[in-house]
Design an enzyme around this catalytic site. Structure first.
Site, short mmCIF file in Angstrom:
data_model
loop_
_atom_site.label_atom_id
_atom_site.label_comp_id
_atom_site.label_asym_id
_atom_site.label_seq_id
_atom_site.Cartn_x
_atom_site.Cartn_y
_atom_site.Cartn_z
N LYS A 1 44.35 49.75 35.62
CA LYS A 1 42.95 50.03 35.30
C LYS A 1 42.90 51.36 34.56
O LYS A 1 43.26 52.40 35.11
CB LYS A 1 42.12 50.10 36.58
CG LYS A 1 42.04 48.77 37.34
CD LYS A 1 41.20 48.92 38.60
CE LYS A 1 41.20 47.66 39.43
NZ LYS A 1 40.57 46.51 38.77
N ARG B 1 43.15 37.25 44.53
CA ARG B 1 43.37 35.82 44.79
C ARG B 1 44.78 35.56 45.31
O ARG B 1 45.02 34.58 46.01
CB ARG B 1 43.09 35.03 43.52
CG ARG B 1 44.02 35.31 42.37
CD ARG B 1 43.40 34.94 41.03
NE ARG B 1 42.30 35.84 40.72
CZ ARG B 1 41.55 35.74 39.61
NH1 ARG B 1 41.80 34.76 38.74
NH2 ARG B 1 40.58 36.58 39.38
#
Length: 522
Positions: free
Chosen positions: A300, A375
């Site tokens: 990020k 996920r």
């Protein structure tokens, strides 16, 4: 001990203080001793020299507001004139303040509109709104609430509690917390007190969830969160099991383990089980517990994005808080929280883009993007709920995709499912709690997570649907619903029942959903 270790120890002590048995007012008040100092009383007796008097006024078509007959006639006349000048009709959200009324027993009077159909979420926001206007200098508050039911009074008091939470353990000189007593003058003090008492486990679940969300990444790593959670539920009738990194590997959870491969803090799995429904299969809540997310090698790069990534464990916090709420009220349900806990950092041992991880069910996953890690840990959490707990239904909840924020913003969470009964129960829960949900489609999006290299890949387009379809693969034929709560877990400023910071989103939604779904299935 280092400063960080001391702060973690303080958090563990805080969680321990929260354990309680729902049996007396004193125990209920002890529950909140480290969260809020305000108290609620429900007996109706006259008081003199009140700091703030609140009159809750129902909406009137002709603008006539009924005032208590025992009030001084001159004061009543002044109040009515002021209300007329302000066009006050009792509409929800209206408020008029008057100071230093003659021959009056309160220093300040607030006349607050409650409308003509005050729902539970509205009552909670009403209480939160009152709390936002009171301060640490307030000593006593009286609320004339004859127009509210006992349940509405309890909801308003609950809303005040939720707003008054503070996370100030990292401040060298924390501001004084409000320390006033609210006297609710309703129709049945005992009934209102009982209804308020029933909100205590839910509030405690929200408080613990907020603590977990707010804990910074270097202090709130997987083992620390597992220990904090264990301590928080120590006085509840639940079973808490922690799987160490070695045990995570032994279970074959390569997808969960791989996310923390680059961190010194390896992945853990926490399972909290409450059995209040006999021998029936449990309802399982699986929450994303990525305790800090750098994005891995798909780093990020935005400072504003990465600085709040301790909130990436909000889904796990919500599942824990929901089970605490249900256990605390002795709900006649079997429910379990499954918290896969990871720490997504970069090092020489970190999972690389293009690597293949093997999930517990044998699925081989191509990791196209290391920043789509939620996920990956949920996959093994869902497998555990399905394979080991034999869950009759599964709800997973996660701060999963930026695509969800683009589609719905932060007023709604996105929900995905092919099971109408799960969706109906979730929508009702959202409406009841004010944690609103909106269904997005699961398909047709055939092939969006296909991989040429492995069985599936962890990204696809559209993004929110790809995440949902990926998770659906691991739920298989178990009734399943996915909640993407990206953007909902953190409040940049205080609003409604939420103070600034981690807000505990999902605790109330999930607890309500479990009861709704269970009732519909009976």
């Amino acid at each position: 001990m280092t400063m960080k270790k001391n702060l973690v120890a303080l958090m563990l002590s805080t969680a321990l203080m929260g354990g309680y048995a729902l049996s007396s007012e004193a125990q209920a008040q002890a529950l909140f001793s480290d969260y809020v100092k305000t108290q609620h009383k429900f007996e109706h007796k006259h008081m003199d020299d009140v700091d703030v008097l609140v009159l809750l006024a129902s909406e009137s078509a002709d603008g006539t507001i009924e005032l208590p007959q025992m009030w001084d006639e001159q004061a009543r006349s002044i109040i009515q004139q002021a209300l007329k000048l302000e066009d006050f009709t009792g509409k929800q959200g209206q408020q008029v303040e008057l100071l230093a009324l003659p021959n009056f027993y309160a220093k300040r009077l607030w006349v607050v509109g409650i409308g003509d159909d005050l729902q539970r979420a509205d009552a909670e926001k009403l209480g939160a709104g009152l709390a936002s206007q009171l301060d640490e200098k307030t000593g006593s508050v009286v609320v004339h609430a004859k127009g509210l039911s006992d349940a509405q009074i309890a909801a308003a008091a609950h809303g005040m509690d939720l707003r008054n939470y503070r996370f100030d353990k990292y401040k060298s000189e924390p501001a004084e917390r409000p320390d006033y007593t609210v006297h609710w003058h309703g129709n049945n003090g005992d009934a209102a007190a009982e209804a308020y008492q029933a909100t205590q486990p839910l509030a405690h679940g929200v408080f613990v969830a907020r603590d977990i969300i707010n804990l910074p990444g270097s202090d709130g790593y997987p083992q620390a969160i597992a220990e904090l959670a264990q301590t928080a539920v120590s006085n509840y009738d639940v079973k808490a099991t922690v799987y160490t990194p070695e045990q995570v590997q032994e279970l074959g959870m390569g997808s969960l383990y791989g996310v923390s491969a680059g961190s010194q803090h390896k992945s853990h799995l926490l399972v909290v089980e409450y059995q209040g429904g006999g021998d029936e299969a449990p309802i399982a809540l699986v929450g994303k517990g990525n305790t800090f997310d750098t994005g891995g090698y798909n780093l990020k790069t935005s400072g504003s994005s990465i600085v709040r990534m301790q909130t990436d464990k909000a889904g796990a916090a919500a599942t824990l808080g929901a089970v605490m709420a249900l256990a605390g009220k002795d709900a006649a349900i079997n429910v379990a929280a499954v918290l896969p806990l990871s720490h997504n950092l970069i090092s020489g041992s970190a999972t690389l883009p293009g690597d293949v991880l093997v999930a517990a069910d044998g699925t081989r996953i191509e990791v196209v993007n290391t920043d789509a890690e939620g996920r990956l840990i949920l996959a093994d959490g869902i497998w555990y709920a399905r394979d080991r707990l034999k869950a009759r239904a599964i709800a997973d909840i996660a701060t999963l995709t930026g695509s969800k924020v683009g589609a719905l913003g932060t007023d709604y969470a996105a929900v995905f499912s092919e099971h109408d009964e799960l969706l109906a129960a979730m929508k009702t829960a959202g409406d009841e709690t004010g944690e609103l949900v909106w269904q997005l489609p699961l398909g047709p999006y055939d092939g969006i997570i296909d991989s040429w290299l492995a069985d599936v890949q962890n990204v696809g387009s559209p993004g929110a649907q790809a995440g949902a379809r990926f998770l659906q693969h691991f739920a298989k034929d178990t009734p399943w619903i996915h909640i993407d709560m990206a953007g909902n877990a953190y409040s940049t400023s205080a609003k409604g029942i939420h103070p600034a910071g981690g807000n505990g989103y999902g605790v109330r939604l999930l607890a309500e959903w479990v009861e709704n779904y269970n009732a519909a299935a009976e």
